[in-house]
Design an enzyme around this catalytic site. Structure first.
Site, PDB file in Angstrom:
ATOM      1  N   ASP A 113     -29.352 -34.415  51.185  1.00 39.52           N
ATOM      2  CA  ASP A 113     -28.642 -35.432  51.973  1.00 39.52           C
ATOM      3  C   ASP A 113     -27.919 -34.846  53.183  1.00 39.52           C
ATOM      4  OD1 ASP A 113     -29.330 -37.795  50.648  1.00 39.52           O
ATOM      5  OD2 ASP A 113     -27.721 -37.596  49.189  1.00 39.52           O
ATOM      6  N   SER A 117     -35.680 -50.028  48.641  1.00 41.40           N
ATOM      7  CA  SER A 117     -35.761 -48.726  49.297  1.00 41.40           C
ATOM      8  C   SER A 117     -36.951 -48.614  50.259  1.00 41.40           C
ATOM      9  CB  SER A 117     -35.865 -47.631  48.241  1.00 41.40           C
ATOM     10  OG  SER A 117     -36.092 -46.373  48.857  1.00 41.40           O
ATOM     11  N   THR A 127      -7.603 -43.418  51.131  1.00 44.89           N
ATOM     12  CA  THR A 127      -6.646 -42.728  50.259  1.00 44.89           C
ATOM     13  C   THR A 127      -6.774 -41.233  50.549  1.00 44.89           C
ATOM     14  OG1 THR A 127      -8.310 -42.699  48.496  1.00 44.89           O
ATOM     15  CG2 THR A 127      -6.684 -44.460  48.447  1.00 44.89           C
ATOM     16  N   LYS A 128      -5.737 -40.668  51.126  1.00 52.18           N
ATOM     17  CA  LYS A 128      -5.762 -39.282  51.587  1.00 52.18           C
ATOM     18  C   LYS A 128      -6.027 -38.301  50.446  1.00 52.18           C
ATOM     19  CE  LYS A 128      -2.938 -36.343  54.606  1.00 52.18           C
ATOM     20  NZ  LYS A 128      -1.666 -36.297  55.371  1.00 52.18           N
ATOM     21  N   GLU A 129      -5.568 -38.659  49.239  1.00 50.29           N
ATOM     22  CA  GLU A 129      -5.741 -37.763  48.089  1.00 50.29           C
ATOM     23  C   GLU A 129      -7.222 -37.500  47.791  1.00 50.29           C
ATOM     24  OE1 GLU A 129      -1.848 -39.617  48.081  1.00 50.29           O
ATOM     25  OE2 GLU A 129      -3.875 -40.487  48.096  1.00 50.29           O
ATOM     26  N   THR A 143     -31.146 -41.924  43.753  1.00 47.30           N
ATOM     27  CA  THR A 143     -30.161 -42.646  44.552  1.00 47.30           C
ATOM     28  C   THR A 143     -29.083 -43.213  43.629  1.00 47.30           C
ATOM     29  OG1 THR A 143     -29.888 -44.274  46.327  1.00 47.30           O
ATOM     30  CG2 THR A 143     -31.428 -44.853  44.549  1.00 47.30           C
ATOM     31  N   LYS A 152     -26.840 -39.844  41.106  1.00 43.71           N
ATOM     32  CA  LYS A 152     -26.891 -38.521  41.732  1.00 43.71           C
ATOM     33  C   LYS A 152     -26.085 -37.478  40.960  1.00 43.71           C
ATOM     34  CE  LYS A 152     -27.917 -40.076  46.423  1.00 43.71           C
ATOM     35  NZ  LYS A 152     -27.618 -39.952  47.858  1.00 43.71           N
ATOM     36  N   GLY A 181     -19.695 -39.609  47.928  1.00 45.97           N
ATOM     37  CA  GLY A 181     -20.798 -38.691  47.702  1.00 45.97           C
ATOM     38  C   GLY A 181     -21.505 -38.267  48.974  1.00 45.97           C
ATOM     39  N   TYR A 237     -27.880 -47.644  58.146  1.00 43.03           N
ATOM     40  CA  TYR A 237     -29.028 -47.975  58.996  1.00 43.03           C
ATOM     41  C   TYR A 237     -29.362 -49.471  58.988  1.00 43.03           C
ATOM     42  CZ  TYR A 237     -31.786 -47.637  54.653  1.00 43.03           C
ATOM     43  OH  TYR A 237     -32.280 -47.809  53.385  1.00 43.03           O
TER      44      TYR A 237
END
Length: 279
Positions: free
Chosen positions: A102, A15, A154-156, A62, A66, A131, A222
């Site tokens: 976030d 991190s 996955t549209k669901e 992280t 979370k 998330g 990033y």
């Protein structure tokens, strides 16, 4: 006062948060340290217990904690409750209070980079339904945008985020193919998945053949500094937003919660950019 801040996650040693928060401490002439608690799932309860005994003033959370960390907190901010995840914890009067910076960190990065963009007049597309997308979706809805759609493989799973919308903004769930075909209708496109992250940095969710000229295309990754998606967006005439900005601004919002100060992140962004390009 000598502050003690930190980060809990697994993995977490890679991190950049200690570097970022040390800069904020120095900027505000505050004394303190930022420590990483890399904790495997079986050790989560013990690590949090130790942190409470140490009276850690504030810490970041992280992956993969979370959501799990919420079970150990005394209070949860209503916005974080809505998002369903906590990435920042503040110690106040002996109680741990959970927040989520976030999504708002992303919005702040967007507004700082493109200050003349009136979000209330724009339509946005989120790529991904994890998330990160959840937090950014909630933050964009706070800005009273005209439309915020969510595209996912996955549209669901994208449909599962729609109940978060209690604003006046229109929202719908799309497949990646539907999003790709209708890309020209969006002013802002935000890639929130890990597709294109180092070491798989030649991948992208889908092509930007129909992206609107002058649209803003953002990627929250990033590393690499400029993903292949952002490279394509630039070639197609879009404006781009790199992922390091969200990391810095969500950290700035956390630091402000912990210390009650306001930090200037613009200079740190430039230093961070040079560091990432060097990597």
């Amino acid at each position: 006062m000598n502050y003690l801040f930190g980060l809990i996650g697994y993995p977490a040693k890679h991190s950049k948060s200690p570097w970022i928060h040390q800069h904020f401490l120095d900027q505000q002439s505050l004394h303190g340290a930022y420590q990483i608690w890399e904790t495997s799932p079986e050790g989560l309860k013990d690590t949090l217990s130790s942190m409470k005994k140490l009276a850690v003033d504030g810490f970041n959370v992280t992956v993969p904690y979370k959501e799990k960390v919420m079970d150990y907190l005394d209070e949860i901010d209503p916005y974080a409750e809505k998002v369903g995840a906590v990435n920042t914890v503040l110690l106040r009067d002996g109680k741990w209070i959970g927040y989520n910076t976030d999504g708002r960190g992303f919005v702040r990065s967007l507004q700082e980079t493109y200050p003349h963009t009136r979000l209330s007049e724009k339509k946005a597309l989120l790529i991904g339904a994890g998330g990160a997308a959840r937090g950014i979706y909630a933050a964009l809805l706070e800005e009273n945008m005209q439309r915020v759609d969510i595209a996912n493989r996955t549209k669901e799973r994208a449909e599962a985020l729609l109940p978060l919308n209690t604003s006046s903004a229109s929202s719908s769930a799309l497949s990646f193919q539907e999003a790709e075909d209708n890309l020209a209708k969006y002013d802002i496109v935000i890639q929130t998945t890990s597709v294109g992250m180092t070491p798989n940095d030649t991948a992208k969710p889908f092509a930007l053949n129909h992206v609107k000229d002058g649209a803003i295309v953002a990627d929250i990754i990033y590393k690499p500094f400029e993903t292949v998606l952002l490279q394509e967006a630039r070639e197609k005439g879009a404006n781009i937003l790199h992922g390091h900005g969200m990391l810095v601004y969500q950290a700035a919002l956390a630091f402000e919660l912990w210390t009650g100060t306001h930090v200037e992140a613009s200079q740190l962004l430039k230093e961070f950019e040079q560091q990432l390009k060097g990597d």
